[in-house]
Design a protein around this motif. Sequence first.
Motif, mmCIF file in Angstrom:
data_model
loop_
_atom_site.group_PDB
_atom_site.id
_atom_site.type_symbol
_atom_site.label_atom_id
_atom_site.label_comp_id
_atom_site.label_asym_id
_atom_site.label_seq_id
_atom_site.Cartn_x
_atom_site.Cartn_y
_atom_site.Cartn_z
ATOM 1 N N ILE A 90 30.239 23.336 86.485
ATOM 2 C CA ILE A 90 30.872 24.358 86.852
ATOM 3 C C ILE A 90 31.739 24.136 87.940
ATOM 4 C CG2 ILE A 90 29.414 25.616 88.286
ATOM 5 C CD1 ILE A 90 30.297 28.377 86.559
ATOM 6 N N THR A 118 38.561 22.930 92.150
ATOM 7 C CA THR A 118 37.887 23.379 93.215
ATOM 8 C C THR A 118 38.205 22.327 94.407
ATOM 9 O OG1 THR A 118 35.829 23.289 92.664
ATOM 10 C CG2 THR A 118 36.654 25.500 92.563
ATOM 11 N N TYR A 166 41.800 32.448 91.152
ATOM 12 C CA TYR A 166 40.958 31.892 90.447
ATOM 13 C C TYR A 166 39.993 31.077 91.035
ATOM 14 C CZ TYR A 166 39.149 27.726 88.193
ATOM 15 O OH TYR A 166 38.153 26.884 87.756
ATOM 16 N N GLU A 193 36.109 30.939 91.520
ATOM 17 C CA GLU A 193 35.306 29.980 90.857
ATOM 18 C C GLU A 193 34.380 29.506 91.730
ATOM 19 O OE1 GLU A 193 34.944 26.699 87.553
ATOM 20 O OE2 GLU A 193 35.089 29.042 87.842
ATOM 21 N N ARG A 224 31.551 31.818 91.549
ATOM 22 C CA ARG A 224 30.682 31.536 90.082
ATOM 23 C C ARG A 224 29.868 30.496 90.256
ATOM 24 N NH1 ARG A 224 35.374 33.353 87.254
ATOM 25 N NH2 ARG A 224 36.558 31.529 87.802
ATOM 26 N N SER A 257 34.035 31.097 83.952
ATOM 27 C CA SER A 257 34.652 29.931 84.168
ATOM 28 C C SER A 257 35.776 29.568 83.277
ATOM 29 C CB SER A 257 34.091 28.670 84.483
ATOM 30 O OG SER A 257 34.672 27.379 85.041
ATOM 31 N N ARG A 296 32.690 25.931 77.994
ATOM 32 C CA ARG A 296 33.908 25.973 79.123
ATOM 33 C C ARG A 296 34.572 24.651 78.698
ATOM 34 N NH1 ARG A 296 34.617 23.735 83.496
ATOM 35 N NH2 ARG A 296 32.989 22.582 84.866
#
Length: 383
Positions: free
Chosen positions: A31, A35, A268, A272, A275, A298, A330
């Motif tokens: 995940i 980023t 987002y 994220e 998350r 995600s 995902r």
Amino acid sequence: MNLISQLTSSFQQEFKTKPVLICSPGRVNLIGEHTDYNEGFVLPAAIDKAIYLAVSPRTDNELHFIAHDLNETYQGSLTNLKPTHTWADYLLGVISEFQLAGHKLGGLNCVFGGTIPMGSGLSSSAALENGIGFALNELFNIGLERVAMVKLSQRAENEFVGAKVGIMDMFASMMGKADHVIKLDCRSLDYTYAPLRMDGISIVLCDSRVKHSLVTSEYNTRRAECEAGVRFLKTYYPEIKSLRDVTMPMLDKHLRDTEPLIYRRCAYVVQENQRLLDGVAALEADDIAAFGQLMYGSHEGLSHWYEVSCPELDILVEIARQQPGVLGARMMGGGFGGCTINLVREEALDDFTNLITKQYKARTGKDTYLHVCKIQDGTNLIS
């Protein structure tokens, strides 16, 4: 004969000496996508699909490489390192960076091959770069720490190969730890390991068989959109440096109504990062089901807010979501193709394989290839 035996045999036949053997793994990212260049967090792990290298030092300055899987060779010299725009650049770039950093090297023999599926987004290039860097460190007694080798691998790909990639792929391949994921802070490079207890659960990659045709241009566009959001917010919050410093209330107050596209991109990334932090907490609590739900979240964000998915990836996640025994799924990687990553209970693996293969073919006309992975240690010496 397994791959390591083949590489050893080929090496001894060509160079008449016994090699040092190195394993350098590919990686998955559980995940935390897109980023890294926003100074956020990522959560990768090294896997049991790897590049294997047989290496030895030479008594001259020559470089002799054999790509076993391609049946191709390269010969050159330490004193004349130039890009070839072939696979050799991943090795030459690392050698160049070691020399630029002031490390004294000699010539090198290398035969390499791998079990990382080509074009699957599992970072075979990072694995190869780490493998050759690890080999140089061993053979020439340079004494670098692992993180220093990771930085040289990244510089090799950025400067010599010419791909402006982040550090996650090299970091995960080199620093991986069996049964753990790496929580990596892409701002500071601080990292911790979080347990990933996968008893009875498999990591399954489903290849969409769609090439990442838009990924470079759209990657640059997304990066610019995120930077635009930061510039706009800086007029209100001068202290922020990147989206890492931004909160949803900031975005809601200043961007949601005035710049809806920039708002979605930035939201987002902010969500994220959260998350990922929630996901690490779930893993530490041994709540893999909660972690799986965050993976679905995600994908929703990547598809609808960041808009880097494609119909085929969405279909793979949709099919997975309907299957009993699938905890999370995902898209993984830059987007616009490549693989989905799925957490599947082992008793459901056969049914999952059959159903996703048939349904994906029926809905897209394409085949999907599945790869089952286990998490292993990072780049290491075999013998």
